[in-house]
Design a protein around this motif. Sequence first.
Motif, mmCIF file in Angstrom:
data_model
loop_
_atom_site.group_PDB
_atom_site.id
_atom_site.type_symbol
_atom_site.label_atom_id
_atom_site.label_comp_id
_atom_site.label_asym_id
_atom_site.label_seq_id
_atom_site.Cartn_x
_atom_site.Cartn_y
_atom_site.Cartn_z
ATOM 1 N N ASN B 28 36.057 33.849 40.939
ATOM 2 C CA ASN B 28 37.322 34.358 39.327
ATOM 3 C C ASN B 28 37.324 35.173 38.751
ATOM 4 N N HIS B 29 36.186 36.438 39.621
ATOM 5 C CA HIS B 29 36.682 37.198 38.713
ATOM 6 C C HIS B 29 37.337 38.618 38.708
ATOM 7 N N ASN B 30 38.124 39.309 37.648
ATOM 8 C CA ASN B 30 39.601 39.889 38.029
ATOM 9 C C ASN B 30 38.473 40.924 38.800
ATOM 10 N N TYR B 31 38.013 42.066 38.732
ATOM 11 C CA TYR B 31 37.699 43.386 38.877
ATOM 12 C C TYR B 31 36.788 43.165 40.528
ATOM 13 N N GLY B 51 42.929 43.233 39.703
ATOM 14 C CA GLY B 51 43.640 41.977 39.932
ATOM 15 C C GLY B 51 43.917 42.182 40.829
ATOM 16 N N THR B 71 42.734 36.648 44.137
ATOM 17 C CA THR B 71 42.060 36.983 43.184
ATOM 18 C C THR B 71 40.032 36.956 44.722
ATOM 19 N N SER B 93 31.962 42.566 42.073
ATOM 20 C CA SER B 93 32.751 41.589 41.230
ATOM 21 C C SER B 93 31.898 41.899 39.162
ATOM 22 N N ARG B 96 36.495 38.826 33.722
ATOM 23 C CA ARG B 96 37.566 39.860 32.552
ATOM 24 C C ARG B 96 36.883 39.282 31.336
ATOM 25 N N SER B 99 33.249 43.745 31.987
ATOM 26 C CA SER B 99 34.021 43.913 32.785
ATOM 27 C C SER B 99 33.256 45.713 32.992
#
Lengths: 109, 113
Positions: B28-31, B51, B71, B93, B96, B99
């Motif tokens: 569930n990483h954003n980057y 994202g 995602t 990855s 959030r 980062s």
Amino acid sequence: QQQVKQSPQSLIVQKGGISIINCAYENTAFDYFPWYQQFPGKGPALLIAIRPDVSEKKEGRFTISFNKSAKQFSLHIMDSQPGDSATYFCAASRGKSTFGDGTTLTVKP
Amino acid sequence: NAGVTQTPKFRILKIGQSMTLQCTQDMNHNYMYWYRQDPGMGLKLIYYSVGAGITDKGEVPNGYNVSRSTTEDFPLRLELAAPSQTSVYFCASTPRGRSNEQFFGPGTRLTVL
């Protein structure tokens, strides 16, 4: 323009010795300085990291020394072991990361 | 968690062919990031995403395209492959709030002949 310069390109150390890898950066906006370890055929993995508000961080046999005024940081591996033989990358980051070209470390038994 | 997975592990392309390198993360990483690693060189950033629906160019984007519809997935598209794109490609990855710490996949070794 290479923003992170890493040296040496390769390093051979005897078992039990100290391995030292150096990096220099240019952009003073960087706020995170990690070292990654990469074994052949694998992706890099975070080894240890430091932020510029401290001058040294130690985790087991691995130590980062950080010199903010000189814009330099280094990785010291104490009591180097053959299992430490790998490629090491420094990086400097502010959001995105800029990597050095890597150092191939060989620890001879 | 499987972490960051990449497929395929190896691929040989002919000049002018196209392909998609797949990258999936279950943390569930954003980057998410795509890098290429040439022999004796460090990692060069190709594209990144902060994202779903948001992507941006890195240092060496020419010849590549990306998309980020979810995602979890961040595929890298090579159009009209060239020998200069022979490299090892890594997807990474970060979560959030952290980062800067990157988690890398195992890489895809691509050869263009």
